[in-house]
Motif scaffolding. Structure first.
Motif, short mmCIF file in Angstrom:
data_model
loop_
_atom_site.label_atom_id
_atom_site.label_comp_id
_atom_site.label_asym_id
_atom_site.label_seq_id
_atom_site.Cartn_x
_atom_site.Cartn_y
_atom_site.Cartn_z
N LEU A 1 23.18 -5.76 81.47
CA LEU A 1 24.13 -5.36 81.67
C LEU A 1 24.71 -4.72 82.85
CD1 LEU A 1 25.54 -2.14 79.18
CD2 LEU A 1 25.87 -2.26 81.74
N CYS B 1 15.75 0.32 75.31
CA CYS B 1 16.21 -0.20 74.50
C CYS B 1 14.92 0.24 73.73
CB CYS B 1 16.25 -1.52 74.70
SG CYS B 1 14.79 -2.26 74.99
N GLN C 1 21.91 -1.14 67.94
CA GLN C 1 22.63 0.06 69.57
C GLN C 1 22.85 1.54 69.34
OE1 GLN C 1 25.39 -0.08 72.83
NE2 GLN C 1 25.26 -1.80 72.16
N LEU D 1 30.94 1.36 73.74
CA LEU D 1 29.54 0.17 73.86
C LEU D 1 29.26 0.23 72.04
CD1 LEU D 1 27.29 2.27 75.96
CD2 LEU D 1 28.80 -0.20 76.72
N ASP D 2 30.47 0.27 71.35
CA ASP D 2 30.10 -0.44 69.93
C ASP D 2 29.08 0.06 68.73
OD1 ASP D 2 32.00 -1.15 68.34
OD2 ASP D 2 31.51 -3.35 69.40
N LEU E 1 20.19 -0.14 74.21
CA LEU E 1 21.06 -0.69 73.70
C LEU E 1 19.97 -2.20 73.37
CD1 LEU E 1 21.95 -1.21 77.93
CD2 LEU E 1 23.79 -1.08 75.51
N ARG E 2 19.87 -2.27 71.63
CA ARG E 2 19.10 -2.70 70.66
C ARG E 2 18.11 -3.01 71.54
NH1 ARG E 2 23.67 -5.17 72.85
NH2 ARG E 2 25.32 -5.27 71.59
N MET F 1 26.14 -11.01 74.86
CA MET F 1 25.78 -9.30 74.94
C MET F 1 25.53 -8.94 75.82
SD MET F 1 22.85 -9.13 72.54
CE MET F 1 22.99 -9.36 70.44
N LYS G 1 29.38 -8.50 76.89
CA LYS G 1 30.26 -7.27 76.46
C LYS G 1 30.13 -5.85 76.79
CE LYS G 1 30.75 -6.29 71.23
NZ LYS G 1 29.78 -5.34 71.22
N ASP G 2 28.59 -5.16 76.58
CA ASP G 2 28.20 -4.60 76.84
C ASP G 2 28.44 -3.73 78.07
OD1 ASP G 2 26.58 -4.66 74.41
OD2 ASP G 2 25.05 -4.18 75.32
N GLY H 1 32.20 -2.85 78.13
CA GLY H 1 32.74 -1.53 77.43
C GLY H 1 31.87 0.05 78.22
#
Ligand SMILES: [Zn+2]
Length: 353
Positions: free
Chosen positions: A50, A149, A155, A174-175, A219-220, A229, A232-233, A236
């Motif tokens: 990220l 994580c 997440q 961050l969904d 983070l997952r 991924m 996208k993070d 976010g």
């Protein structure tokens, strides 16, 4: 963008660690200051990925004159852990020398005593020296994100109740699929930062800390390290900072956080009553009902009499699962974010060692 290095002498001759720190200078002294670190547990890389993309976005914002608040990024916070390999396996969670979790034993001080953290560093071991310098940087900020994580995981984040529901904007940006509301009672990095703010005035505890944030983001899972991924993070996170006025720009949207936000007491940690081979029947992301079959532990392969079925103690969202398929007696199997407090006793502080 300014890049510097923190140099940490090793505890034995001939060794030294170098920790890159990336800084973006803000144009508005009144804007919130941000500190972001990743991979304090050195084998948890989603945050490093990220940070990689995030720095690209910040450089772009910087070239457009849009950085309002100072932003510090430490993309790989634990070079000591990253170098620890034991029989070919990276050991990034515990300091092999002291058996201490790299995310525990951060000094619990009032923020006013921040300068003392970096006094007499020569008297500290390399790991403690690292910890003191990380938290010293964090305590110069208003918004602090520690990127971790889980094993196999959705997440989610650990957020102290002192920052909730204000921090719902981060969860949305961050969904996140769940938020675990912690009670702020440990020496983990995020909680040590919160402690320093809460006890800013000696003897007085602030219950709420508006405008501040210290959070552990999960983070997952450990293997969820992919370019799309991470990008996208990173976007976010940028949206979160735009929303908080750290970076200039138009926020993409203002959807409310829709996931569950439950106290740590509502987390069911599912444990194996005996050791054996784990056969999971359910996966992360699934909603389970009380009594649902979650896993079977094969304790005596070849003899079904030895099978032990593990069932859900109550309804909830299956948040995490272990990736190992051999479990030890009392080993953790899953975490479920449940609707009601768990009947299992929990000591205050972090969920896991
Ligand atoms: Zn971690």
């Amino acid at each position: 963008m300014d890049v510097s290095e923190i140099i940490i002498p090793g505890d034995t001759p001939g060794i030294e660690w170098r920790l890159p720190v990336i800084r973006f200078k803000g144009s508005d002294p009144a804007a919130p200051k941000v500190y972001i670190q990743a991979a304090l547990h050195a084998n948890e890389l989603p945050g490093t990925a990220l940070a990689h993309f995030f720095c690209g976005k910040l450089r772009q914002a910087e070239s457009e004159g849009r950085i309002a608040g100072d932003i510090t990024v430490v993309p790989q916070a634990n070079p000591i852990g990253a170098a620890q390999s034991h029989f070919g396996e990276l050991q990034g969670r515990f300091d092999l020398g002291s058996r201490t979790n790299f995310n525990r034993d951060f000094p619990l001080i009032a923020v006013g005593d921040r300068a003392e953290l970096v006094d007499e560093l020569d008297k500290c071991s390399a790991a403690n020296r690292l910890k003191r310098q990380l938290i010293h940087m964090a305590l110069g900020a208003d918004l602090v994100l520690d990127l971790h994580c889980d094993d196999e995981s959705l997440q989610y984040a650990y957020i102290d109740e002192a920052f909730w529901p204000e921090a719902a904007d981060l969860a949305t940006a961050l969904d996140m699929e769940a938020v675990l509301l912690s009670d702020g009672e440990s020496s983990a990095f995020e909680e040590a930062v919160g402690f320093a703010w809460k006890y800013e005035v000696p003897g007085e505890r602030k219950a709420k800390l508006p405008g501040k944030l210290s959070v552990t983001v999960e983070l997952r899972g450990r293997r969820d390290v992919y370019p799309d991924m991470a990008a996208k993070d990173a976007e976010g996170l940028l949206q979160f900072l735009i929303g908080r006025g750290v970076v200039g720009g138009r926020a993409a949207g203002d959807a409310a956080f829709s996931g569950p936000a439950v106290p740590l007491d509502n987390v069911e940690i599912i444990r194996a009553p005996e050791g054996g081979t784990v056969l999971f029947h359910r996966n992360i992301g699934e909603h389970v009902a009380e009594g649902d079959l979650l896993a079977t532990i094969v304790t005596r392969p070849g003899f079904v009499e030895g099978d032990i079925d593990i069932r859900a103690p109550q309804d909830g969202l299956l948040l995490t699962r272990i990736s190992d398929r051999l479990v030890r007696r009392r080993g953790d199997l899953m975490k479920i974010a449940a609707d009601r407090p768990s009947k299992a006793a929990r000591k205050a502080g972090t969920l896991e060692d």
